[in-house]
Design a protein around this motif. Structure first.
Motif, PDB file in Angstrom:
ATOM      1  N   LEU A  59       9.668 -21.292  11.084  1.00 48.31           N
ATOM      2  CA  LEU A  59       9.294 -21.856   9.653  1.00 48.31           C
ATOM      3  C   LEU A  59       8.683 -20.842   8.473  1.00 48.31           C
ATOM      4  N   LEU A  60       7.232 -20.276   9.058  1.00 46.47           N
ATOM      5  CA  LEU A  60       6.543 -19.555   8.214  1.00 46.47           C
ATOM      6  C   LEU A  60       7.427 -18.217   7.978  1.00 46.47           C
ATOM      7  N   HIS A  61       8.048 -17.710   9.109  1.00 42.89           N
ATOM      8  CA  HIS A  61       8.856 -16.536   8.785  1.00 42.89           C
ATOM      9  C   HIS A  61      10.048 -16.673   7.757  1.00 42.89           C
ATOM     10  N   MET A  62      10.687 -17.894   7.659  1.00 41.88           N
ATOM     11  CA  MET A  62      11.612 -18.050   6.586  1.00 41.88           C
ATOM     12  C   MET A  62      11.037 -18.167   5.567  1.00 41.88           C
ATOM     13  N   ILE A  63       9.801 -18.840   5.267  1.00 46.79           N
ATOM     14  CA  ILE A  63       9.324 -19.110   3.981  1.00 46.79           C
ATOM     15  C   ILE A  63       8.692 -17.596   3.259  1.00 46.79           C
ATOM     16  N   LEU A  64       8.126 -16.954   4.053  1.00 44.77           N
ATOM     17  CA  LEU A  64       7.853 -15.374   3.652  1.00 44.77           C
ATOM     18  C   LEU A  64       8.985 -14.972   3.200  1.00 44.77           C
ATOM     19  N   MET A  65      10.083 -14.994   4.126  1.00 43.87           N
ATOM     20  CA  MET A  65      11.318 -14.115   3.813  1.00 43.87           C
ATOM     21  C   MET A  65      11.880 -14.547   2.697  1.00 43.87           C
ATOM     22  N   SER A  66      11.854 -15.868   2.269  1.00 45.82           N
ATOM     23  CA  SER A  66      12.600 -16.293   1.190  1.00 45.82           C
ATOM     24  C   SER A  66      11.781 -15.751   0.017  1.00 45.82           C
ATOM     25  N   LEU A  67      10.362 -15.808   0.202  1.00 46.43           N
ATOM     26  CA  LEU A  67       9.521 -15.407  -1.125  1.00 46.43           C
ATOM     27  C   LEU A  67       9.744 -13.775  -1.291  1.00 46.43           C
ATOM     28  N   ARG A  68       9.853 -12.865  -0.334  1.00 44.92           N
ATOM     29  CA  ARG A  68      10.243 -11.510  -0.056  1.00 44.92           C
ATOM     30  C   ARG A  68      11.559 -11.360  -0.932  1.00 44.92           C
ATOM     31  N   LEU A  69      12.429 -12.115  -0.608  1.00 45.25           N
ATOM     32  CA  LEU A  69      13.918 -11.815  -1.383  1.00 45.25           C
ATOM     33  C   LEU A  69      13.766 -11.973  -2.773  1.00 45.25           C
ATOM     34  N   ASN A  70      13.180 -13.117  -3.124  1.00 48.20           N
ATOM     35  CA  ASN A  70      13.101 -13.724  -4.494  1.00 48.20           C
ATOM     36  C   ASN A  70      12.272 -12.729  -5.447  1.00 48.20           C
ATOM     37  N   LEU A  71      11.230 -11.937  -4.692  1.00 49.74           N
ATOM     38  CA  LEU A  71      10.311 -10.979  -5.404  1.00 49.74           C
ATOM     39  C   LEU A  71      11.081  -9.659  -5.653  1.00 49.74           C
ATOM     40  N   ARG A  72      11.988  -9.251  -4.292  1.00 43.82           N
ATOM     41  CA  ARG A  72      12.733  -8.369  -4.521  1.00 43.82           C
ATOM     42  C   ARG A  72      13.802  -8.373  -5.407  1.00 43.82           C
ATOM     43  N   TYR A  73      14.444  -9.632  -5.767  1.00 46.52           N
ATOM     44  CA  TYR A  73      15.474  -9.791  -6.798  1.00 46.52           C
ATOM     45  C   TYR A  73      14.769  -9.849  -8.234  1.00 46.52           C
ATOM     46  N   ASP A  74      13.443 -10.353  -8.171  1.00 49.17           N
ATOM     47  CA  ASP A  74      12.983 -10.336  -9.453  1.00 49.17           C
ATOM     48  C   ASP A  74      12.557  -8.821 -10.020  1.00 49.17           C
ATOM     49  N   GLY A  75      12.245  -7.928  -8.984  1.00 43.81           N
ATOM     50  CA  GLY A  75      11.948  -6.658  -9.321  1.00 43.81           C
ATOM     51  C   GLY A  75      13.313  -5.794  -9.791  1.00 43.81           C
ATOM     52  N   LEU A  76      14.227  -6.203  -8.960  1.00 40.43           N
ATOM     53  CA  LEU A  76      15.406  -5.451  -9.490  1.00 40.43           C
ATOM     54  C   LEU A  76      16.050  -5.933 -10.887  1.00 40.43           C
ATOM     55  N   ARG A  77      15.692  -7.409 -11.155  1.00 40.32           N
ATOM     56  CA  ARG A  77      16.054  -7.916 -12.424  1.00 40.32           C
ATOM     57  C   ARG A  77      15.443  -7.331 -13.655  1.00 40.32           C
ATOM     58  N   ARG A  78      14.109  -7.181 -13.274  1.00 40.64           N
ATOM     59  CA  ARG A  78      13.183  -6.453 -14.231  1.00 40.64           C
ATOM     60  C   ARG A  78      13.660  -5.256 -14.427  1.00 40.64           C
ATOM     61  N   ASP A  79      13.853  -4.386 -13.491  1.00 39.88           N
ATOM     62  CA  ASP A  79      14.362  -3.078 -13.979  1.00 39.88           C
ATOM     63  C   ASP A  79      15.508  -2.891 -14.478  1.00 39.88           C
ATOM     64  N   LYS A  80      16.456  -3.930 -13.959  1.00 36.84           N
ATOM     65  CA  LYS A  80      17.816  -4.041 -14.886  1.00 36.84           C
ATOM     66  C   LYS A  80      17.601  -4.520 -16.198  1.00 36.84           C
ATOM     67  N   GLU A  81      16.444  -5.376 -16.380  1.00 31.73           N
ATOM     68  CA  GLU A  81      16.507  -6.114 -18.055  1.00 31.73           C
ATOM     69  C   GLU A  81      15.716  -4.629 -18.768  1.00 31.73           C
ATOM     70  N   ASN A  82      15.104  -4.009 -18.222  1.00 34.10           N
ATOM     71  CA  ASN A  82      14.168  -2.823 -18.827  1.00 34.10           C
ATOM     72  C   ASN A  82      15.347  -1.803 -19.425  1.00 34.10           C
ATOM     73  N   ALA A  83      16.251  -1.572 -18.420  1.00 31.06           N
ATOM     74  CA  ALA A  83      17.337  -0.548 -18.893  1.00 31.06           C
ATOM     75  C   ALA A  83      18.156  -1.137 -19.719  1.00 31.06           C
ATOM     76  N   GLN A  84      18.623  -2.448 -19.511  1.00 28.22           N
ATOM     77  CA  GLN A  84      19.424  -3.001 -20.790  1.00 28.22           C
ATOM     78  C   GLN A  84      18.473  -3.311 -22.039  1.00 28.22           C
ATOM     79  N   ALA A  85      17.576  -3.563 -22.060  1.00 27.58           N
ATOM     80  CA  ALA A  85      16.621  -3.360 -23.368  1.00 27.58           C
ATOM     81  C   ALA A  85      16.588  -2.163 -24.106  1.00 27.58           C
ATOM     82  N   GLU A  86      16.630  -1.038 -23.447  1.00 24.55           N
ATOM     83  CA  GLU A  86      16.370   0.256 -23.898  1.00 24.55           C
ATOM     84  C   GLU A  86      17.948   0.554 -24.583  1.00 24.55           C
ATOM     85  N   THR A  87      18.833   0.158 -23.506  1.00 26.12           N
ATOM     86  CA  THR A  87      20.361   0.251 -24.097  1.00 26.12           C
ATOM     87  C   THR A  87      20.671  -0.574 -25.508  1.00 26.12           C
ATOM     88  N   VAL A  88      19.811  -1.810 -25.317  1.00 27.24           N
ATOM     89  CA  VAL A  88      20.140  -2.830 -26.413  1.00 27.24           C
ATOM     90  C   VAL A  88      19.379  -2.083 -27.972  1.00 27.24           C
TER      91      VAL A  88
END
Length: 675
Positions: free
Chosen positions: A377-406
């Protein structure tokens, strides 16, 4: 000095405690049941006897000299031997008689409890996965046997256990009240526990469908395999769906094998080994899949223990390998290794404790029984947070690149936006004008079509309805002219034909003019106060008494209406009923006043029902149904009824009783005011 004197004394105490703790339970004592007892564990009160080949009877087992005391719960690992447990139980005089014996391991195949019956024999209670849950004494997740102790003296219980799974279990004796409370808490705990997993699955299903990321899909499969294994381990599906052991054990084994294959691939990705050591990663991945396949084949062939032990030993070895690699990579600055040691270390610790319990290295207790569940249970919760944080990081990088392009594109578009805006405004204005013009043209076309349709209907009506009386007048006039000296009776008959034809034409003209007057002038409606009873009687007086049957009840004496128009509507309804009524059957008129002062009038006649395809057009102007084609009329009668009713604020509807062949037109006329 390596250690200070206080530290030496502490280590000496812990070493002595570790040696003496297993020996503290060797002196077996009686399991005492008192009035205040809610739950008592068999740990420290049990003795064990191994029975290879399951040869012993209860008497032979009790008389054996090979009994050995065990300091804690039973933990015999994977064994083919039949295991006997012995415990001495004594109920105090003030203690209740009803108790429950519960075995903590939910996957025991065969459980038998023997109690002396006082006649030099044994009472046996039998349960377990091999028995089938429908034959268990209680519908529970684990084996629970009800006990009724009438005597208060010491009593020896023998328990005979067999299982293909790990032979590790605790024996618990519960009072009835405490067992009920514990069962409710247990199911609440499992509901919350698996509810958390279900929530994780639902969230990651949406997350995966939204991102279409391969790692999210693999994690979703990873979570589902682990949940499946945990569910089968605690035997919830077995209880809910009454699964036989021939299905539940292969499902458990296959889910564990699938968890190994998926877990290894997921662990490699989280440690990010494939980019660093691609060959080693492929070797580990394909090796784990091969072991999972071999273990699955062993399980399906009936060698459950061999398959599970092989799979678990390889899994434990891989845990050691992964932890060692993660430590080495962390020392060399590999960032994912730190996260891996934290999140997977919790899960691996639980898996190792559970494995050591199954292999009889550590004792069976609450901590070792639930170590894998808590760690997962603890492993799955922490893993879910990890994946969400990773996706947020990728999304922020993508948003920054998109913002510059925009920003760059925006500079290029700003010069065009003004021109587009001006042109768009002009086009919108032109479109709006054209839309308005189109609507006006459509409305004019619709009016023209309606007028043309009414004109065609009117011309058809005139050509048909006027032609007949004109022909009668012409023919009769010729007959009179040719026979001026005809008998008086014949001449009177011909004159009556002339009058009937003229009256028919006058009625047609009156109906058309009445309709035209109502459509052309708002002053056509002139309501006044009148007596509804007198209005009905005056209208019905125009018909033979035997033709109309009136039923009147609670009619309002002061009714606000246009008397002339309302009489036209009633005459048209009566004329319509008279034309289509069966010969010899009276027309029934029902008039009722309600509490609000409204007047309800229903005109019913026996005759052929109106076809369904004609009902929708029945109140249209100039429309005449199939049954009216050979009868006189302009197709304005029911149209006038509807118009006059609506002018009074009322409604008219048709009741077409096909079974009884009764057609009823009902009017509802509200009493809208006073003069």
């Amino acid at each position: 000095m390596l250690f200070s004197p206080p530290m030496k004394r502490l280590f000496s105490f812990l070493f002595l405690f570790a040696i003496l703790l297993p020996l503290s339970g060797l002196a077996q004592s009686t399991l005492d049941l008192q009035a205040s007892t809610r739950k008592v564990l068999g740990s420290g009160h049990l003795s064990i006897l191994r029975d290879p080949g399951a040869q012993l009877t209860p008497d032979a087992a009790l008389a054996s000299d090979r009994w050995q005391a065990i300091p804690a719960a039973l933990s015999a690992g994977y064994t083919k031997d039949t295991i006997w447990l012995r415990v001495t139980v004594e109920r105090q005089a003030d203690a209740p008689e009803d108790w429950f014996v519960r075995f903590s391991n939910a996957l025991l195949d065969d459980v038998r409890l023997y109690r002396p019956n006082g006649a030099h024999g044994w009472d046996e209670q039998h349960a377990g996965e091999d028995v089938g849950r429908a034959s268990w004494p209680l519908d529970t997740r684990n084996v629970v046997l009800p006990i009724n102790m009438e005597s208060t003296g010491p009593e020896v219980w023998l328990m005979r256990l067999q299982s293909k799974n790990a032979m590790s279990t605790n024996v618990e004796v519960w009072s009835r009240v405490a067992f009920g409370d514990s069962s409710r808490r247990e199911y609440l705990f499992y509901g919350l526990y698996f509810g958390c997993f279900a929530l994780l699955i639902v969230l990651h299903v949406f997350f995966w469908r939204m991102t279409h990321e391969k790692q999210s899909g693999l994690y979703l499969l990873y979570v589902m395999m682990n949940i499946m294994t945990e569910l089968m381990t605690v035997a919830l599906p077995q209880q809910l769906f009454d699964l036989p052991v021939t299905i539940s054990d292969p499902l458990l084994g296959l889910s564990m094998c699938a968890s190994l294959a998926v877990g290894v691939q997921f662990s490699l990705q989280q440690l990010e080994l494939p980019p660093i050591w691609p060959r080693f990663s492929r070797f580990v991945l394909y090796g784990a899949r091969a072991v999972a396949l071999v273990s699955a084949l062993l399980i399906l062939s009936g060698r459950f223990s061999s398959g599970v032990i092989l799979m678990q030993q390889v899994a434990m070895s891989l845990i050691v390998v992964f932890v060692s690699i993660a430590l080495w990579l962390m020392v060399h600055g590999h960032k994912p290794a730190r996260f891996f040691l934290l999140v997977f270390g919790i899960f691996y610790a639980g898996a190792i404790v559970s494995y050591l319990r199954n292999m009889a290295v550590v004792p069976t207790n609450f901590g070792t029984d639930h170590a894998i569940a808590i760690g997962a249970l603890l492993h799955m919760i922490l893993m879910s947070l990890r994946l969400n944080l990773r996706y947020d990081g990728l999304r922020r990088d993508k948003e920054n690149a998109q913002a510059e392009t925009v920003r760059v594109v925006r500079q290029l578009n700003e010069s065009l936006e003004d021109q587009v805006a001006k042109r768009t405004a002009a086009l919108q204005q032109e479109i709006a004008q054209r839309v308005q013009l189109e609507q006006e043209l459509r409305q004019a076309l619709e009016v023209e079509r309606r007028i043309k349709s009414e004109q065609q209907d009117f011309v058809a009506m005139v050509s048909h309805e006027f032609r007949t009386p004109l022909a009668i007048i012409n023919t009769t006039a010729q007959q009179i002219a040719k026979n001026l000296d005809a008998a008086r009776e014949r001449t009177l008959t011909r004159c009556q034909n002339l009058r009937d034809a003229a009256r028919r034409m006058a009625a047609l003209v009156d109906e058309y003019l009445t309709t035209d007057r109502m459509n052309a002038s708002a002053t056509a409606f002139r309501p006044t106060v009148c007596d509804s009873q007198q209005l009905l009687e005056a209208t019905l007086a125009e018909w033979p008494e035997e033709r109309i049957k009136l039923t009147a009840q609670a009619l309002p004496s002061s009714f606000f209406c246009d008397r002339g128009l309302l009489q036209v509507a009633l005459r048209n309804l009566l004329a319509n009923a008279d034309r289509h009524s069966t010969m010899g059957r009276a027309i029934h008129v029902s008039a009722v006043g309600d509490e609000g002062g409204a007047l309800h009038i229903a005109v019913s006649n026996h005759g052929e029902p109106i076809p369904e395809e004609e009902v929708a057009r029945l109140f249209q102007k100039y429309f005449r149904g199939h049954a009216a084609q050979h009868q006189p009329g302009a197709g304005l009668g029911l149209y006038l009824v509807k118009r006059i009713t609506e002018m009074h604020g009322g409604s008219v509807h048709l009741e077409n009783n096909i079974a009884a062949k009764i057609v009823t037109f009902s009017l509802r006329l509200p009493n809208t005011g006073t003069a």
